[in-house]
Design a protein around this motif. Structure first.
Motif, PDB file in Angstrom:
ATOM      1  N   ASP A  70       0.830  -1.201   0.000  1.00 40.58           N
ATOM      2  CA  ASP A  70       0.000   0.000   0.000  1.00 40.58           C
ATOM      3  C   ASP A  70       0.866   1.252   0.000  1.00 40.58           C
ATOM      4  N   ARG A  71       1.969   1.226   0.779  1.00 39.23           N
ATOM      5  CA  ARG A  71       2.851   2.391   0.831  1.00 39.23           C
ATOM      6  C   ARG A  71       3.525   2.609  -0.515  1.00 39.23           C
ATOM      7  N   THR A  72       3.950   1.512  -1.153  1.00 41.18           N
ATOM      8  CA  THR A  72       4.573   1.626  -2.472  1.00 41.18           C
ATOM      9  C   THR A  72       3.597   2.185  -3.492  1.00 41.18           C
ATOM     10  N   ARG A  73       2.339   1.701  -3.410  1.00 46.78           N
ATOM     11  CA  ARG A  73       1.323   2.206  -4.333  1.00 46.78           C
ATOM     12  C   ARG A  73       1.050   3.676  -4.085  1.00 46.78           C
ATOM     13  N   ASP A  74       0.989   4.068  -2.807  1.00 45.28           N
ATOM     14  CA  ASP A  74       0.736   5.473  -2.496  1.00 45.28           C
ATOM     15  C   ASP A  74       1.896   6.347  -2.966  1.00 45.28           C
ATOM     16  N   GLU A  75       3.138   5.842  -2.776  1.00 43.21           N
ATOM     17  CA  GLU A  75       4.284   6.613  -3.243  1.00 43.21           C
ATOM     18  C   GLU A  75       4.276   6.731  -4.753  1.00 43.21           C
ATOM     19  N   ARG A  76       3.865   5.629  -5.429  1.00 45.29           N
ATOM     20  CA  ARG A  76       3.816   5.669  -6.887  1.00 45.29           C
ATOM     21  C   ARG A  76       2.770   6.661  -7.369  1.00 45.29           C
ATOM     22  N   LYS A  77       1.672   6.740  -6.643  1.00 50.09           N
ATOM     23  CA  LYS A  77       0.614   7.683  -7.037  1.00 50.09           C
ATOM     24  C   LYS A  77       1.049   9.116  -6.806  1.00 50.09           C
ATOM     25  N   TRP A 122      -2.060  -2.410  -9.776  1.00 51.18           N
ATOM     26  CA  TRP A 122      -1.628  -1.322 -10.630  1.00 51.18           C
ATOM     27  C   TRP A 122      -2.818  -0.618 -11.280  1.00 51.18           C
ATOM     28  N   ASN A 123      -2.565   0.635 -11.610  1.00 49.01           N
ATOM     29  CA  ASN A 123      -3.525   1.421 -12.386  1.00 49.01           C
ATOM     30  C   ASN A 123      -3.167   1.248 -13.860  1.00 49.01           C
ATOM     31  N   ASN A 124      -3.921   0.423 -14.558  1.00 49.34           N
ATOM     32  CA  ASN A 124      -3.607   0.125 -15.950  1.00 49.34           C
ATOM     33  C   ASN A 124      -3.862   1.303 -16.881  1.00 49.34           C
ATOM     34  N   ASP A 125      -4.485   2.356 -16.369  1.00 43.75           N
ATOM     35  CA  ASP A 125      -4.715   3.548 -17.190  1.00 43.75           C
ATOM     36  C   ASP A 125      -3.468   4.424 -17.290  1.00 43.75           C
ATOM     37  N   LYS A 126      -2.464   4.144 -16.442  1.00 38.56           N
ATOM     38  CA  LYS A 126      -1.234   4.937 -16.446  1.00 38.56           C
ATOM     39  C   LYS A 126      -0.069   4.060 -16.882  1.00 38.56           C
ATOM     40  N   CYS A 128       4.303   4.123 -17.639  1.00 36.55           N
ATOM     41  CA  CYS A 128       5.591   4.788 -17.480  1.00 36.55           C
ATOM     42  C   CYS A 128       6.527   4.306 -18.580  1.00 36.55           C
ATOM     43  N   HIS A 129       6.970   5.231 -19.432  1.00 41.01           N
ATOM     44  CA  HIS A 129       7.874   4.879 -20.520  1.00 41.01           C
ATOM     45  C   HIS A 129       9.283   4.603 -20.014  1.00 41.01           C
ATOM     46  N   TYR A 130       9.584   5.042 -18.798  1.00 44.40           N
ATOM     47  CA  TYR A 130      10.907   4.767 -18.241  1.00 44.40           C
ATOM     48  C   TYR A 130      10.988   3.338 -17.698  1.00 44.40           C
ATOM     49  N   HIS A 131       9.938   2.923 -16.941  1.00 44.72           N
ATOM     50  CA  HIS A 131       9.892   1.545 -16.449  1.00 44.72           C
ATOM     51  C   HIS A 131       9.345   0.579 -17.497  1.00 44.72           C
ATOM     52  N   ARG A 132       8.725   1.148 -18.540  1.00 46.45           N
ATOM     53  CA  ARG A 132       8.097   0.348 -19.606  1.00 46.45           C
ATOM     54  C   ARG A 132       7.061  -0.615 -19.014  1.00 46.45           C
ATOM     55  N   ASP A 133       6.226  -0.033 -18.154  1.00 47.55           N
ATOM     56  CA  ASP A 133       5.220  -0.834 -17.461  1.00 47.55           C
ATOM     57  C   ASP A 133       4.105   0.073 -16.980  1.00 47.55           C
ATOM     58  N   HIS A 134       2.968  -0.531 -16.607  1.00 46.99           N
ATOM     59  CA  HIS A 134       1.835   0.213 -16.087  1.00 46.99           C
ATOM     60  C   HIS A 134       1.992   0.420 -14.582  1.00 46.99           C
ATOM     61  N   GLY A 135       1.168   1.308 -14.049  1.00 51.15           N
ATOM     62  CA  GLY A 135       1.158   1.544 -12.616  1.00 51.15           C
ATOM     63  C   GLY A 135       1.237   3.008 -12.260  1.00 51.15           C
ATOM     64  N   HIS A 136       2.014   3.804 -13.008  1.00 49.17           N
ATOM     65  CA  HIS A 136       2.116   5.248 -12.790  1.00 49.17           C
ATOM     66  C   HIS A 136       2.538   5.886 -14.109  1.00 49.17           C
ATOM     67  N   SER A 137       2.373   7.193 -14.196  1.00 50.98           N
ATOM     68  CA  SER A 137       2.693   7.901 -15.426  1.00 50.98           C
ATOM     69  C   SER A 137       4.166   8.298 -15.446  1.00 50.98           C
ATOM     70  N   THR A 138       4.668   8.601 -16.628  1.00 45.74           N
ATOM     71  CA  THR A 138       6.068   9.006 -16.779  1.00 45.74           C
ATOM     72  C   THR A 138       6.348  10.308 -16.055  1.00 45.74           C
ATOM     73  N   SER A 139       5.380  11.217 -16.059  1.00 44.93           N
ATOM     74  CA  SER A 139       5.582  12.514 -15.404  1.00 44.93           C
ATOM     75  C   SER A 139       5.664  12.392 -13.891  1.00 44.93           C
ATOM     76  N   ASP A 140       5.085  11.313 -13.314  1.00 46.16           N
ATOM     77  CA  ASP A 140       5.101  11.116 -11.860  1.00 46.16           C
ATOM     78  C   ASP A 140       6.209  10.161 -11.415  1.00 46.16           C
ATOM     79  N   CYS A 141       7.048   9.732 -12.320  1.00 46.22           N
ATOM     80  CA  CYS A 141       8.069   8.727 -11.994  1.00 46.22           C
ATOM     81  C   CYS A 141       9.258   9.400 -11.308  1.00 46.22           C
ATOM     82  N   TYR A 142       9.441   9.103 -10.014  1.00 45.01           N
ATOM     83  CA  TYR A 142      10.563   9.707  -9.294  1.00 45.01           C
ATOM     84  C   TYR A 142      11.883   9.042  -9.678  1.00 45.01           C
TER      85      TYR A 142
END
Length: 347
Positions: A70-77, A122-126, A128-142
């Motif tokens: 849950d913490r990882t998901r919240d951090e990803r969001k 994961w949120n399949n609507d988002k 990340c082109h850096y991780h090349r996977d779903h779960g969060h958007s590229t703009s939110d990728c720390y």
């Protein structure tokens, strides 16, 4: 006797001695059964406690894993990460996802591993082109922000850094460590004799407080100043934007001379021999010059002489005629003459 370990059995024998073996066996069986029952009860209690503790550990482990997910998901969001490598981040002139798209083919980009969290959460609507996977958007990728900052500090993303403030603010301490000096001058500026050289050096070596500038009133009628401008007519056949040199046509010694280049970096006015020869002016009118001109390569060019010629610019009523000292240079050139600072200051 070895089977009964309870001390109360021995105490009962001391207190109430038995007369027959049958009574002794009866009492020993009684105490043996009681001791066995007690041991079974304690064993069952220990098993129950062990099962309870094991269940609690499993529940705690599952709960901790769930809290971590849950913490990882919240951090990803939220795009936040508690263990960041950098305390400050460089401002970019474009979004980080755009920066990634422009540098993704470069060999210096370090790509991360796949995400380890539960894919079911994961949120399949988002994406990340850096991780090349779903779960969060590229703009939110720390993780991407960390990688971009690393590359920025290595000097690989200069064109993507936002330029703000002064040069000193952007680059830190830019105080010069050395001084590079040069003096560029020609005969027109300080003369051509040794005495003229010495006088010129003394004048520029004196402290500024000792140099006096005396303005003498001109006896000539004050000239009316005109604004020099260029119209669309002047810009015909010119491709914009351009970095073409300023080449003009003037009248020199009553001859119409084309292809004259304006050079504000030149301390002398130059007339090339191929143009001078067409003017049919006697070479005997040339005055000797001992000061050479220096090429970019370091070589020297000794002028054939110097001559004062009239130079007319403009057309009536906006016209000016001045006398200019031209150095005659025997060198091939696409221009007929070079107008430097001396003639420009007279016009």
């Amino acid at each position: 006797m070895q089977g009964v370990r309870d001390k109360s059995f021995l105490a009962s024998l001391d207190k109430n001695p038995l007369e027959t073996l049958a009574k002794f066996m009866t009492r020993s069986d009684k105490y043996a059964n009681a001791e066995e029952t007690k041991n079974l009860r304690e064993a069952a209690q220990n098993v129950k406690i062990s099962v309870k503790e094991s269940t609690k550990k499993e529940v705690d482990s599952a709960g901790g894993k769930k809290r971590k997910e849950d913490r990882t998901r919240d951090e990803r969001k939220s795009g936040k990460r508690p263990d960041r490598r950098f305390s400050t981040y460089t401002s970019l002139n474009k979004p980080q996802e755009q920066v990634l798209m422009e540098i993704k083919s470069e060999g210096f980009v370090s790509w991360p591993n796949k995400l380890r969290s539960n894919p079911n959460r994961w949120n399949n609507d988002k994406y990340c082109h850096y991780h090349r996977d779903h779960g969060h958007s590229t703009s939110d990728c720390y993780h991407l922000q960390e990688e971009i900052e690393r590359l920025t500090r290595e000097g690989r993303l200069r064109e993507h850094v936002e330029r703000t403030g002064t040069v000193e603010e952007r680059s830190g301490d830019n105080r010069p460590t050395e001084e590079i000096r040069t003096i560029v001058d020609g005969p027109r500026g300080r003369g051509d004799s040794n005495n003229a050289w010495k006088s010129h050096v003394k004048s520029i070596s004196r402290p500024e407080s000792e140099i006096l500038i005396i303005a003498r009133p001109s006896k000539e009628k004050k000239k009316e100043k005109y604004c020099i401008s260029f119209t669309d007519e002047d810009a015909r056949r010119i491709h914009h934007p351009h970095d073409d040199a300023l080449v003009i046509t003037l009248t020199i010694a009553n001859r119409r001379v084309f292809h004259i280049i304006i050079d504000t970096g030149s301390s002398t006015d130059v007339l090339f021999t191929h143009a001078f020869n067409k003017m049919s002016i006697e070479r005997s009118t040339l005055r000797p010059v001992r000061t050479p001109l220096i090429r970019f390569s370091g070589g020297q060019i000794l002028p054939e002489g110097i001559i004062s010629l009239s130079l007319t610019a403009g057309s009536p009523p906006q016209q000016a005629t001045v006398m200019v000292d031209f150095l005659i240079i025997d060198q091939s050139s696409v221009y007929n003459a070079i107008l430097g600072r001396p003639s420009l200051s007279l016009l």
